[in-house]
Scaffold this motif. Structure first.
Motif, PDB file in Angstrom:
ATOM      1  N   THR A  80       0.803  -1.224   0.000  1.00  0.00           N
ATOM      2  CA  THR A  80       0.000   0.000   0.000  1.00  0.00           C
ATOM      3  C   THR A  80       0.833   1.270   0.000  1.00  0.00           C
ATOM      4  OG1 THR A  80      -0.137  -0.045   2.427  1.00  0.00           O
ATOM      5  CG2 THR A  80      -1.917  -1.102   1.206  1.00  0.00           C
ATOM      6  N   SER A  81       2.128   1.132   0.078  1.00  0.00           N
ATOM      7  CA  SER A  81       2.972   2.324   0.098  1.00  0.00           C
ATOM      8  C   SER A  81       2.927   3.026  -1.251  1.00  0.00           C
ATOM      9  CB  SER A  81       4.411   1.950   0.445  1.00  0.00           C
ATOM     10  OG  SER A  81       4.922   1.027  -0.484  1.00  0.00           O
ATOM     11  N   SER A  82       3.107   4.319  -1.228  1.00  0.00           N
ATOM     12  CA  SER A  82       3.038   5.114  -2.459  1.00  0.00           C
ATOM     13  C   SER A  82       4.300   4.939  -3.277  1.00  0.00           C
ATOM     14  CB  SER A  82       2.865   6.599  -2.111  1.00  0.00           C
ATOM     15  OG  SER A  82       1.663   6.794  -1.430  1.00  0.00           O
ATOM     16  N   PRO A  83       4.171   4.451  -4.505  1.00  0.00           N
ATOM     17  CA  PRO A  83       5.362   4.351  -5.344  1.00  0.00           C
ATOM     18  C   PRO A  83       5.801   5.734  -5.814  1.00  0.00           C
ATOM     19  CG  PRO A  83       3.407   3.736  -6.580  1.00  0.00           C
ATOM     20  CD  PRO A  83       2.961   3.955  -5.166  1.00  0.00           C
ATOM     21  N   SER A  84       7.043   5.848  -6.145  1.00  0.00           N
ATOM     22  CA  SER A  84       7.559   7.118  -6.658  1.00  0.00           C
ATOM     23  C   SER A  84       7.033   7.334  -8.076  1.00  0.00           C
ATOM     24  CB  SER A  84       9.081   7.084  -6.673  1.00  0.00           C
ATOM     25  OG  SER A  84       9.545   6.129  -7.616  1.00  0.00           O
ATOM     26  N   PRO A  85       7.053   8.586  -8.567  1.00  0.00           N
ATOM     27  CA  PRO A  85       6.643   8.835  -9.956  1.00  0.00           C
ATOM     28  C   PRO A  85       7.420   7.985 -10.956  1.00  0.00           C
ATOM     29  CG  PRO A  85       6.783  10.899  -8.750  1.00  0.00           C
ATOM     30  CD  PRO A  85       7.313   9.840  -7.830  1.00  0.00           C
ATOM     31  N   ALA A  86       8.707   7.780 -10.682  1.00  0.00           N
ATOM     32  CA  ALA A  86       9.514   6.959 -11.592  1.00  0.00           C
ATOM     33  C   ALA A  86       9.016   5.519 -11.616  1.00  0.00           C
ATOM     34  CB  ALA A  86      10.977   7.008 -11.174  1.00  0.00           C
ATOM     35  N   ASP A  87       8.652   4.997 -10.423  1.00  0.00           N
ATOM     36  CA  ASP A  87       8.134   3.631 -10.362  1.00  0.00           C
ATOM     37  C   ASP A  87       6.800   3.520 -11.095  1.00  0.00           C
ATOM     38  OD1 ASP A  87      10.294   2.759  -8.884  1.00  0.00           O
ATOM     39  OD2 ASP A  87       9.321   3.086  -6.946  1.00  0.00           O
TER      40      ASP A  87
END
Length: 344
Positions: A80-87
């Motif tokens: 549930t963690s927020s992925p980075s924009p790159a991910d």
């Protein structure tokens, strides 16, 4: 990119009974109750000799790590963690590659899950360079499996209201013709898809059919689209929600005399009179049926069909006359007479 917090529900088991936060290091007392290590240590070091949750006197103040719960919390946190924009960009690129390679099994369901999580995700995907072109391209492939088409339409219906998406979809669906034609895919869903998918079709179509050119294209005899729609509301005569969206769409596209005449030839007047004479029809459906009736009556074919439809006029039966007196028989107590009067 921030996470849409409203879409995430923390399992109650993961909360520390003392701090109410998600536990970083869960440990269990002799009572079997689990707490976050820092919280229970503070409780015990403050001189308490009871279990905070049960208030039992502790036979031992020792505690042991709850490794199973810690592993579950770690798995949940990572999912549930927020992925980075790159991910996120990498993930969407992989999805697009899988779509272009016709590997639909996993990626389409993953996309549905992604856009269903909230507005932030929908906006990200809707504005991602090349995504709309890729997903719409699936609709122009002949013989595509119905499940794949249904999932694509569901994705489009979830993002079509995002800023600027309907304009882009309008160009992709209508301006690329005849190099690509998406209408057969819409027709396939309306014939063979689930009710949810049919509703999604009309959500997308009404959003993208924004000018007279696209409306004439949709209604073109060669596309065989209007017959499918009329057949749809004839056979699904008990589904009020479906009737509502179909009628909204027909009202939106009935802009030329040829379209109205085609609808009359397909039996739209009979369909509308059946709806308006039904005791089970929803008020909004009756209102839209009356609106549609007034539209088709602006052409001579429509007026002729309406004047010869006995159900519209109610006939001479006692049941119909009684219904007219009560305002719920025939075509809702003289509504059709009003339409013809207004149309001249």
């Amino acid at each position: 990119m921030g996470r849409d917090e409203l879409c995430i529900t923390v399992p109650s088991l993961f909360h520390c009974p003392i701090s109410l936060d998600v536990m970083n290091s869960p440990v269990s007392l002799c009572t079997g109750v689990t707490y976050d290590r820092s919280s229970i240590q503070h409780w015990l070091e403050s001189g308490h000799d009871t279990c905070p949750a049960t208030m039992q006197v502790l036979s031992s103040k020792d505690f042991v790590p709850n490794l199973t719960l810690r592993r579950l919390i770690n798995l949940w946190t990572s999912s549930t963690s927020s992925p980075s924009p790159a991910d996120l960009e990498e993930k969407v690129i992989v999805w697009m590659e899988e779509i272009n390679s016709a590997k639909f099994e996993r990626c389409l369901d993953s996309i549905v899950e992604f856009v269903s999580r909230g507005e932030v995700n929908r906006r990200f995907l809707a504005t991602f360079d090349g995504f709309l072109e890729t997903i719409v391209g699936v609709l122009s492939v002949n013989g595509m499996q119905i499940r794949v088409l249904e999932t694509v339409i569901r994705i489009l219906s979830l993002i079509v209201l995002e800023n600027g998406v309907n304009e882009k979809l309008h160009k992709l669906i209508f301006k690329s013709y005849p190099n690509s034609n998406c209408l057969p895919s819409f027709i396939s869903i309306l014939r063979n898809g689930s009710l949810e998918s049919k509703m999604a079709c009309f959500t997308v179509l009404e959003s993208v059919t924004t000018d007279n050119e696209s409306k004439r294209f949709i209604a073109g005899v060669e596309n065989n689209f209007l017959p499918v729609i009329i057949h749809l509301i004839k056979i699904d005569n008990d589904d009020q929600e479906l009737h509502d969206v179909v009628l909204s769409f027909l009202i939106a596209v009935s802009v030329t005399r040829s379209i109205k005449s085609q609808l009359v030839q397909l039996g739209i007047v009979e369909v509308l009179s059946n709806i308006m004479s039904s005791q089970n029809a929803a008020i909004s459906v009756v209102e839209k049926s009356l609106k549609m009736m007034s539209i088709v009556c602006t052409c001579a074919d429509g007026r002729s069909a309406l004047s010869s439809d006995q159900k519209c006029w109610g006939g001479d039966s006692e049941e119909t006359n009684e219904g007219l007196e009560n305002g719920n028989g025939g075509c809702r107590g003289g509504a059709v007479e009003h339409v013809l009067f207004v149309q001249g």
